[in-house]
Design a protein around this motif. Structure first.
Motif, short mmCIF file in Angstrom:
data_model
loop_
_atom_site.label_atom_id
_atom_site.label_comp_id
_atom_site.label_asym_id
_atom_site.label_seq_id
_atom_site.Cartn_x
_atom_site.Cartn_y
_atom_site.Cartn_z
N GLY A 143 -7.62 6.30 -15.35
CA GLY A 143 -6.45 5.43 -15.34
C GLY A 143 -6.66 4.16 -14.53
O GLY A 143 -5.68 3.51 -14.13
N GLY A 144 -7.90 3.80 -14.28
CA GLY A 144 -8.22 2.56 -13.58
C GLY A 144 -8.20 2.66 -12.06
O GLY A 144 -8.28 1.63 -11.38
N VAL A 145 -8.17 3.90 -11.51
CA VAL A 145 -8.04 4.01 -10.05
C VAL A 145 -9.33 3.61 -9.32
O VAL A 145 -9.27 3.14 -8.18
CB VAL A 145 -7.63 5.44 -9.64
N LEU A 146 -10.48 3.77 -9.96
CA LEU A 146 -11.73 3.42 -9.28
C LEU A 146 -11.82 1.92 -9.04
O LEU A 146 -12.08 1.46 -7.92
CB LEU A 146 -12.93 3.90 -10.10
N VAL A 147 -11.58 1.14 -10.08
CA VAL A 147 -11.63 -0.32 -9.93
C VAL A 147 -10.49 -0.79 -9.03
O VAL A 147 -10.67 -1.69 -8.20
CB VAL A 147 -11.57 -1.00 -11.31
N ALA A 148 -9.32 -0.20 -9.17
CA ALA A 148 -8.18 -0.59 -8.31
C ALA A 148 -8.51 -0.36 -6.85
O ALA A 148 -8.16 -1.17 -5.98
CB ALA A 148 -6.94 0.18 -8.72
N ALA A 184 -8.71 -3.28 -4.01
CA ALA A 184 -7.89 -3.18 -2.80
C ALA A 184 -8.77 -3.26 -1.56
O ALA A 184 -8.41 -3.90 -0.56
CB ALA A 184 -7.10 -1.87 -2.81
N TYR A 185 -9.93 -2.65 -1.61
CA TYR A 185 -10.88 -2.68 -0.48
C TYR A 185 -11.36 -4.12 -0.24
O TYR A 185 -11.48 -4.56 0.92
CB TYR A 185 -12.06 -1.77 -0.81
N ALA A 186 -11.60 -4.86 -1.32
CA ALA A 186 -12.02 -6.26 -1.17
C ALA A 186 -10.89 -7.11 -0.60
O ALA A 186 -11.11 -7.94 0.28
CB ALA A 186 -12.47 -6.81 -2.52
N ARG A 187 -9.66 -6.90 -1.10
CA ARG A 187 -8.52 -7.65 -0.57
C ARG A 187 -8.25 -7.34 0.89
O ARG A 187 -7.74 -8.19 1.63
CB ARG A 187 -7.26 -7.35 -1.40
N ALA A 188 -8.59 -6.13 1.32
CA ALA A 188 -8.38 -5.73 2.71
C ALA A 188 -9.55 -6.11 3.60
O ALA A 188 -9.67 -5.58 4.72
CB ALA A 188 -8.12 -4.23 2.77
N SER A 189 -10.41 -7.02 3.13
CA SER A 189 -11.59 -7.46 3.91
C SER A 189 -12.47 -6.27 4.29
O SER A 189 -12.97 -6.16 5.42
CB SER A 189 -11.15 -8.23 5.16
N MET A 190 -12.64 -5.32 3.33
CA MET A 190 -13.51 -4.16 3.47
C MET A 190 -13.08 -3.26 4.64
O MET A 190 -13.89 -2.71 5.36
CB MET A 190 -14.97 -4.61 3.62
N ASN A 191 -11.76 -3.13 4.77
CA ASN A 191 -11.19 -2.24 5.78
C ASN A 191 -10.55 -1.07 5.04
O ASN A 191 -9.59 -1.24 4.29
CB ASN A 191 -10.14 -2.99 6.60
N VAL A 192 -11.11 0.15 5.26
CA VAL A 192 -10.65 1.32 4.52
C VAL A 192 -9.19 1.65 4.80
O VAL A 192 -8.42 1.98 3.90
CB VAL A 192 -11.56 2.53 4.82
N ALA A 202 -7.00 -0.82 3.02
CA ALA A 202 -7.07 -0.58 1.58
C ALA A 202 -6.22 0.61 1.19
O ALA A 202 -5.51 0.60 0.17
CB ALA A 202 -8.52 -0.36 1.15
N ALA A 203 -6.27 1.68 2.01
CA ALA A 203 -5.46 2.86 1.74
C ALA A 203 -3.98 2.52 1.79
O ALA A 203 -3.18 3.01 0.98
CB ALA A 203 -5.79 3.96 2.75
N ALA A 204 -3.59 1.64 2.74
CA ALA A 204 -2.19 1.23 2.84
C ALA A 204 -1.77 0.44 1.60
O ALA A 204 -0.65 0.60 1.09
CB ALA A 204 -1.98 0.40 4.10
N ILE A 205 -2.64 -0.42 1.12
CA ILE A 205 -2.34 -1.19 -0.10
C ILE A 205 -2.13 -0.26 -1.28
O ILE A 205 -1.22 -0.44 -2.10
CB ILE A 205 -3.48 -2.19 -0.40
N LEU A 206 -2.96 0.80 -1.36
CA LEU A 206 -2.90 1.72 -2.49
C LEU A 206 -1.82 2.78 -2.32
O LEU A 206 -1.46 3.47 -3.29
CB LEU A 206 -4.26 2.41 -2.66
N GLY A 207 -1.32 2.93 -1.09
CA GLY A 207 -0.36 4.01 -0.83
C GLY A 207 -1.03 5.36 -0.85
O GLY A 207 -0.41 6.36 -1.23
N HIS A 237 -4.15 8.17 1.06
CA HIS A 237 -4.78 8.56 2.33
C HIS A 237 -6.17 7.95 2.39
O HIS A 237 -6.85 7.82 1.35
CB HIS A 237 -4.86 10.09 2.40
N PRO A 238 -6.66 7.56 3.56
CA PRO A 238 -8.02 7.02 3.66
C PRO A 238 -9.08 7.93 3.08
O PRO A 238 -10.08 7.46 2.51
CB PRO A 238 -8.21 6.82 5.17
N ASN A 239 -8.88 9.26 3.20
CA ASN A 239 -9.88 10.18 2.64
C ASN A 239 -9.97 10.05 1.13
O ASN A 239 -11.03 10.27 0.53
CB ASN A 239 -9.53 11.62 3.02
N THR A 240 -8.84 9.69 0.50
CA THR A 240 -8.85 9.47 -0.96
C THR A 240 -9.74 8.29 -1.30
O THR A 240 -10.49 8.31 -2.28
CB THR A 240 -7.42 9.24 -1.48
#
Length: 421
Positions: free
Chosen positions: A356-361, A365-373, A376-381, A383-386
């Motif tokens: 469903g496009g979650v890998l690219v999303a 999100a990781y790129a938009r977050a300046s490579m901060n996991v 990125a997790a907050a942007i995606l809603g 958990h960081p482990n996900t």
């Protein structure tokens, strides 16, 4: 319909009234002019200095015809109606206001007759009969004059529209497709249109409906072109607008500097963006960077095409200068890149589609977050482990590590190429 020289049958001669009309022509025409200007605001609203003098002459011509009608002479030499109607069309003076002028004319002379007949200055006349006879003649005359004015106005307007359309199409073709600078004929066309001034800047915009099929309907495409043209009414500069290749194509031009000693004005593209944002949610628009000369307009045209390709319903107006370098590179050569994709690209893209496009999303999100996991997790809603789990899956599919800048960039390029092919 009678020809211009055969307006209104002559009425019985009422010499005293006709003489009164001629002797007081200046005062009567002044009063009529004042009435028309008061009733038809377009005459005072117009910035054309010729409108009022032409109106005054036109009303005087009608006054002379009225005197002839009252004197029992047939209304002749009415070419002035055609001339005025055609002049009004050339000046783009609205037809509805021209016809309103004729209604004022009719009402004024009917009232004048009523006052003159009842004043007692014309003894021996059967006032009701005279008034009825002359009123009928005036009504017949103004009705036929209105019909003739309408006919000649519309004919001239259609001719002007055809000529203007041909000129627009020719100018657009020359400017967008490029031209041989040694071609004197082409240079003459551009010079007459005011496009060879070395101080001018140019900008190209392309617009289409969100639904491309609507642009196949000529009337709908024309309505969009007319609406965009109206948005720029009163603004400085020139706008060349027409429908071309199922797109509303606009070439804007304006003086970028007064002289070589003055600073250049603000970007033309930045000036038109706020106006084009008003077009509405049903349109997508691409805008080029400024072009410094007519020879560079074809390049601006290509820029507008790329910007339009990047437009979508949540980003309706796209300025070429605001597109990222990566986006420009991918949109310019996505087809070629897809033919030389690495072997891991197909398994990676297929897995992303199945998920469903979650890998690219996650990568974006990781790129938009300046490579901060964590960000990125907050942007995606999520958990960081996900996020980490998805990175591991990407690595198993591609052999690349998303947490490395070079690998992340390559993954995003592949994903963007799929989106643009």
């Amino acid at each position: 319909m009678n020809k211009p020289g055969a307006f209104a049958e002559p009425v019985p001669s009422y010499a005293a009234l006709s003489l009164e009309l001629r002797e007081h022509a200046d005062d009567i025409n002044t009063a009529l002019l004042d009435l028309v200007v008061e009733q038809v605001a377009a005459y005072t609203d117009s910035a054309n200095p010729e409108v009022l003098p032409q109106l005054e002459r036109h009303l005087r011509d009608h006054g002379a015809v009225m005197a002839d009608l009252i004197a029992g002479r047939k209304a002749e030499k009415l070419d002035f109606i055609q001339a005025h109607a055609e002049s009004s069309a050339r000046q783009r003076f609205p037809l509805e206001y021209l016809l309103h002028t004729y209604r004022c004319l009719n009402g004024f002379y009917v009232r004048w007759l009523h006052e003159s007949i009842l004043s007692g200055d014309t003894p021996g006349l059967n006032a009701p009969a005279v008034f009825a006879s002359l009123t009928e003649a005036i009504l017949d005359y103004t009705d036929r004059a209105s019909q003739a004015a309408t006919r000649h106005y519309l004919a001239q307007a259609q001719l002007l529209a055809a000529v203007s359309g041909d000129e627009r199409a020719l100018l657009l073709r020359i400017l967008l497709e490029g031209y041989d600078e040694s071609d004197g004929r082409v240079a003459g066309v551009l010079r007459r249109a005011g496009y060879l001034d070395g101080r001018r800047a140019f900008c190209v915009a392309l617009a289409r409906s969100v639904d491309p099929a609507e642009m196949l309907n000529p009337s709908r495409a024309r309505r969009m072109a007319d609406y965009i043209t109206g948005l720029f009414d009163g603004m400085p500069g020139k706008q060349l607008v027409d429908v071309r290749n199922q797109h509303v194509t606009i070439i804007f031009s304006d003086t970028r500097r007064v002289s070589g000693w003055t600073a250049a004005s603000a970007s033309l593209a930045s000036k038109i963006v706020p106006v084009l944002n008003k077009v509405g949610p049903a349109a997508l628009i691409g805008i080029s960077n400024d072009a410094p000369a007519t020879a560079t307009v074809p390049r601006a045209y290509r820029e507008a095409q790329l910007a339009l390709e990047a437009a979508h319903v949540s980003r309706r107006v796209v300025q070429f200068g605001q597109m990222s370098l990566q986006e420009l590179m991918i949109r310019s050569s996505a087809g070629e890149l897809m033919r030389v994709m690495p072997q891991w690209a197909e398994p990676f893209l297929s897995a992303d589609q199945r998920s469903g496009g979650v890998l690219v999303a996650t990568l974006k999100a990781y790129a938009r977050a300046s490579m901060n996991v964590l960000k990125a997790a907050a942007i995606l809603g999520s958990h960081p482990n996900t996020v980490y789990a998805r990175f591991d899956r990407v690595t198993r599919l591609t052999g690349l590590r998303p947490r490395k800048f070079a690998d992340l960039t390559e993954l995003l390029i592949v994903a963007d190429c799929r989106g643009h092919c």
